[in-house]
Design a protein around this motif. Sequence first.
Motif, PDB file in Angstrom:
ATOM      1  N   ARG A 229       0.901  -1.225   0.127  1.00 24.03           N
ATOM      2  CA  ARG A 229       0.165   0.083  -0.203  1.00 24.03           C
ATOM      3  C   ARG A 229       0.998   1.224  -0.002  1.00 24.03           C
ATOM      4  NH1 ARG A 229      -3.684  -2.091   5.114  1.00 24.03           N
ATOM      5  NH2 ARG A 229      -1.808  -3.114   5.232  1.00 24.03           N
ATOM      6  N   THR A 230       0.628   2.353  -0.966  1.00 25.15           N
ATOM      7  CA  THR A 230       1.561   3.073  -1.085  1.00 25.15           C
ATOM      8  C   THR A 230       1.139   4.498  -0.847  1.00 25.15           C
ATOM      9  OG1 THR A 230       2.464   1.991  -2.929  1.00 25.15           O
ATOM     10  CG2 THR A 230       2.894   4.211  -3.125  1.00 25.15           C
ATOM     11  N   THR A 231       2.043   5.391  -0.005  1.00 27.68           N
ATOM     12  CA  THR A 231       1.610   6.712   0.333  1.00 27.68           C
ATOM     13  C   THR A 231       2.602   7.627  -0.128  1.00 27.68           C
ATOM     14  OG1 THR A 231       0.619   6.074   2.474  1.00 27.68           O
ATOM     15  CG2 THR A 231       1.548   8.284   2.090  1.00 27.68           C
ATOM     16  N   THR A 232       2.517   8.687  -0.766  1.00 30.11           N
ATOM     17  CA  THR A 232       3.473   9.620  -1.498  1.00 30.11           C
ATOM     18  C   THR A 232       3.686  10.750  -0.549  1.00 30.11           C
ATOM     19  OG1 THR A 232       1.611  10.732  -2.816  1.00 30.11           O
ATOM     20  CG2 THR A 232       2.753   8.795  -3.576  1.00 30.11           C
ATOM     21  N   ILE A 233       4.919  11.380  -0.767  1.00 29.29           N
ATOM     22  CA  ILE A 233       5.306  12.558   0.057  1.00 29.29           C
ATOM     23  C   ILE A 233       6.044  13.433  -1.366  1.00 29.29           C
ATOM     24  CG2 ILE A 233       5.820  11.396   2.053  1.00 29.29           C
ATOM     25  CD1 ILE A 233       8.749  11.525   1.533  1.00 29.29           C
ATOM     26  N   HIS A 234       6.005  14.504  -0.883  1.00 25.33           N
ATOM     27  CA  HIS A 234       6.564  15.722  -1.843  1.00 25.33           C
ATOM     28  C   HIS A 234       6.725  16.958  -1.326  1.00 25.33           C
ATOM     29  CE1 HIS A 234       7.870  17.755  -5.620  1.00 25.33           C
ATOM     30  NE2 HIS A 234       8.630  16.467  -5.598  1.00 25.33           N
ATOM     31  N   ALA A 235       7.727  17.790  -1.426  1.00 27.53           N
ATOM     32  CA  ALA A 235       7.992  19.237  -0.806  1.00 27.53           C
ATOM     33  C   ALA A 235       8.110  20.343  -1.933  1.00 27.53           C
ATOM     34  CB  ALA A 235       8.969  19.235   0.365  1.00 27.53           C
ATOM     35  N   TYR A 236       8.244  19.845  -3.182  1.00 27.96           N
ATOM     36  CA  TYR A 236       8.647  20.869  -4.260  1.00 27.96           C
ATOM     37  C   TYR A 236       7.387  21.131  -5.174  1.00 27.96           C
ATOM     38  CZ  TYR A 236      13.470  20.074  -2.407  1.00 27.96           C
ATOM     39  OH  TYR A 236      14.575  20.066  -1.651  1.00 27.96           O
ATOM     40  N   GLY A 237       6.018  20.993  -4.833  1.00 28.62           N
ATOM     41  CA  GLY A 237       4.955  21.597  -5.497  1.00 28.62           C
ATOM     42  C   GLY A 237       4.168  20.207  -6.287  1.00 28.62           C
ATOM     43  N   ARG A 238       4.756  19.164  -6.366  1.00 33.34           N
ATOM     44  CA  ARG A 238       3.822  17.956  -7.023  1.00 33.34           C
ATOM     45  C   ARG A 238       2.702  17.717  -6.025  1.00 33.34           C
ATOM     46  NH1 ARG A 238       6.636  14.131 -11.077  1.00 33.34           N
ATOM     47  NH2 ARG A 238       8.525  15.055 -11.594  1.00 33.34           N
ATOM     48  N   GLU A 239       1.693  17.252  -6.745  1.00 34.83           N
ATOM     49  CA  GLU A 239       0.694  16.443  -5.843  1.00 34.83           C
ATOM     50  C   GLU A 239       1.212  15.248  -5.140  1.00 34.83           C
ATOM     51  OE1 GLU A 239      -2.937  15.884  -7.873  1.00 34.83           O
ATOM     52  OE2 GLU A 239      -3.201  18.063  -8.346  1.00 34.83           O
ATOM     53  N   ALA A 240       0.697  15.251  -3.944  1.00 33.85           N
ATOM     54  CA  ALA A 240       1.188  13.991  -3.146  1.00 33.85           C
ATOM     55  C   ALA A 240       0.081  13.951  -1.823  1.00 33.85           C
ATOM     56  CB  ALA A 240       2.508  13.957  -2.822  1.00 33.85           C
ATOM     57  N   ASP A 241       0.288  12.477  -1.263  1.00 35.62           N
ATOM     58  CA  ASP A 241      -0.630  12.582  -0.021  1.00 35.62           C
ATOM     59  C   ASP A 241      -0.054  13.540   1.055  1.00 35.62           C
ATOM     60  OD1 ASP A 241      -2.260  10.547  -1.040  1.00 35.62           O
ATOM     61  OD2 ASP A 241      -0.365   9.212  -0.724  1.00 35.62           O
ATOM     62  N   TYR A 242       1.358  13.879   1.035  1.00 36.81           N
ATOM     63  CA  TYR A 242       1.886  14.699   2.081  1.00 36.81           C
ATOM     64  C   TYR A 242       2.531  15.635   1.534  1.00 36.81           C
ATOM     65  CZ  TYR A 242       0.628  11.093   5.704  1.00 36.81           C
ATOM     66  OH  TYR A 242      -0.062  10.439   6.589  1.00 36.81           O
ATOM     67  N   THR A 243       2.484  16.798   1.918  1.00 36.34           N
ATOM     68  CA  THR A 243       3.017  17.822   0.974  1.00 36.34           C
ATOM     69  C   THR A 243       3.512  19.017   1.983  1.00 36.34           C
ATOM     70  OG1 THR A 243       0.951  19.127   0.564  1.00 36.34           O
ATOM     71  CG2 THR A 243       1.664  17.441  -1.086  1.00 36.34           C
ATOM     72  N   PHE A 244       4.243  19.842   1.394  1.00 35.01           N
ATOM     73  CA  PHE A 244       5.053  21.065   1.984  1.00 35.01           C
ATOM     74  C   PHE A 244       4.413  22.387   1.329  1.00 35.01           C
ATOM     75  CE2 PHE A 244       8.810  23.717   3.099  1.00 35.01           C
ATOM     76  CZ  PHE A 244       8.625  24.001   4.302  1.00 35.01           C
ATOM     77  N   ARG A 245       3.460  23.169   1.937  1.00 34.45           N
ATOM     78  CA  ARG A 245       3.021  24.278   1.167  1.00 34.45           C
ATOM     79  C   ARG A 245       2.805  25.381   2.275  1.00 34.45           C
ATOM     80  NH1 ARG A 245      -1.128  20.487   0.504  1.00 34.45           N
ATOM     81  NH2 ARG A 245      -2.667  21.911   1.646  1.00 34.45           N
ATOM     82  N   GLY A 246       3.507  26.400   1.714  1.00 32.00           N
ATOM     83  CA  GLY A 246       3.329  27.619   2.650  1.00 32.00           C
ATOM     84  C   GLY A 246       4.006  27.563   3.689  1.00 32.00           C
ATOM     85  N   GLY A 247       5.076  26.758   3.981  1.00 31.78           N
ATOM     86  CA  GLY A 247       5.750  26.556   5.144  1.00 31.78           C
ATOM     87  C   GLY A 247       5.227  25.596   6.186  1.00 31.78           C
ATOM     88  N   TRP A 248       4.037  25.084   5.664  1.00 33.17           N
ATOM     89  CA  TRP A 248       3.483  23.833   6.602  1.00 33.17           C
ATOM     90  C   TRP A 248       3.654  22.311   6.012  1.00 33.17           C
ATOM     91  CZ3 TRP A 248       0.123  24.524  10.779  1.00 33.17           C
ATOM     92  CH2 TRP A 248      -0.286  25.856  11.312  1.00 33.17           C
TER      93      TRP A 248
END
Length: 438
Positions: A229-248
């Motif tokens: 079962r796959t969960t995605t992360i990304h902090a540089y603008g791609r869509e993912a389950d967990y992201t980094f947006r606006g410092g959050w």
Amino acid sequence: MNLHEKTIAVLGLGESGRAAAQLLLEKGARVIIRDIQLNDRIERLAARLRPLGAQVEIQERAFTPCRLDLGVLSPGIDPKVPLVAQLRRDRVPVIGEIELAWRFSPCPVIAITGTNGKSTTTELVAAVLTAGGKRTEACGNIGKPFSDVVRESEDLDAITLEASSFQLEAIETFAPRIAVFLNFAPDHLDRYSGMDEYFAAKLRIFENQAADDFAVVNAALDLPPLRARTTTIHAYGREADYTFRGGWLCRGDERILEQSRTRLHGPHNAENQLAALAVADIYGISRSAACEALCAYQALPHRCEVVRVLDGVTWINDSKATNLHSMESALPGMEPPCVLIAGGKDKGFDYAAIRKLIARHVADAVLIGEAQSAMVAAWGQHTRCHRVSSLAEAVATARRLARPGQSVLLSPGCSSYDMFKNFEERGAVFRALVHDLT
């Protein structure tokens, strides 16, 4: 796995080899340890193992002939060397230290790999699990060998394991409950024939997972279909389950934690934090406990570590940057453009690939080690390059060049083995030199 009275060769007497040998001896095996190198550290480890019953053969012209049931490979030993090739010719099965430890592991394993960020993420995962009441220990490539944890820790809920590509090369049945793949970038090209071989070694982390296991992966990675079962992360603008947006740090539309409340900064660290949050959610750790752990976590040494501010110049130790991807993560935070100390053992990287980043964020590059000529050729038209013969000379040159408001960043982009024992020694020497400045 019954090892009683089996004859097993451990290849390589580093800490992983020592730990594997002790585990094998406790399981009743006859252990022969072989290493082609000889130094004080190996002698000390050999002295610990001989009284336990291990046969130690170091720097032998011809190792003692005997029938072997199994070979256990330390991660520092290249599978292509004659020491290993001979076992394969003799049809002796060869596995790695983490495969051996896995077969005796008393609990599920959370395995973390990637080119960069593995150690930080391993510690973050251990911290959030501990904060949530789970018993775990961080081990593997981070320091303490997996085999030692298996020997000593029968009461754990999970083992948090940093797994390098070198360790993953020699697995067979290793199947982590959660496999984390953080990122991928050029590295270890002095060991692998190319990027495809290096990537294939990393991918083995998923090889034996089942449909009810979990994979936490960077959304930027081009991966084959995974069973877990796959969960995605990304902090540089791609869509993912967990992201980094606006410092959050976010999960979907939920804003979980503002990164400024933590002691880690930047998108590269956000991806490490997001991976830890994803594991915390799989284990049902409360948001409050996970966030408290992330806020309390202190970064490991040699990773964008501020050493000192002297006469308005900030001196930063990023000795752990042993490849260009690590350097790329550190440089965008350098405003105004910094004095960069870089260089070391040349592992065949394409230094020209980051020339635009160098032009934007580096006022002067002070270059050391084997790679300095290649760096001058790649960067010489984009920043002022200064070739020096030692780290001490590099620090003195940077002191002369840096102006108030600037930073001096040691971010070598190379391994340390041409001049130092490891990146820790390189960072410690840099730190001492900086503290000696007046």
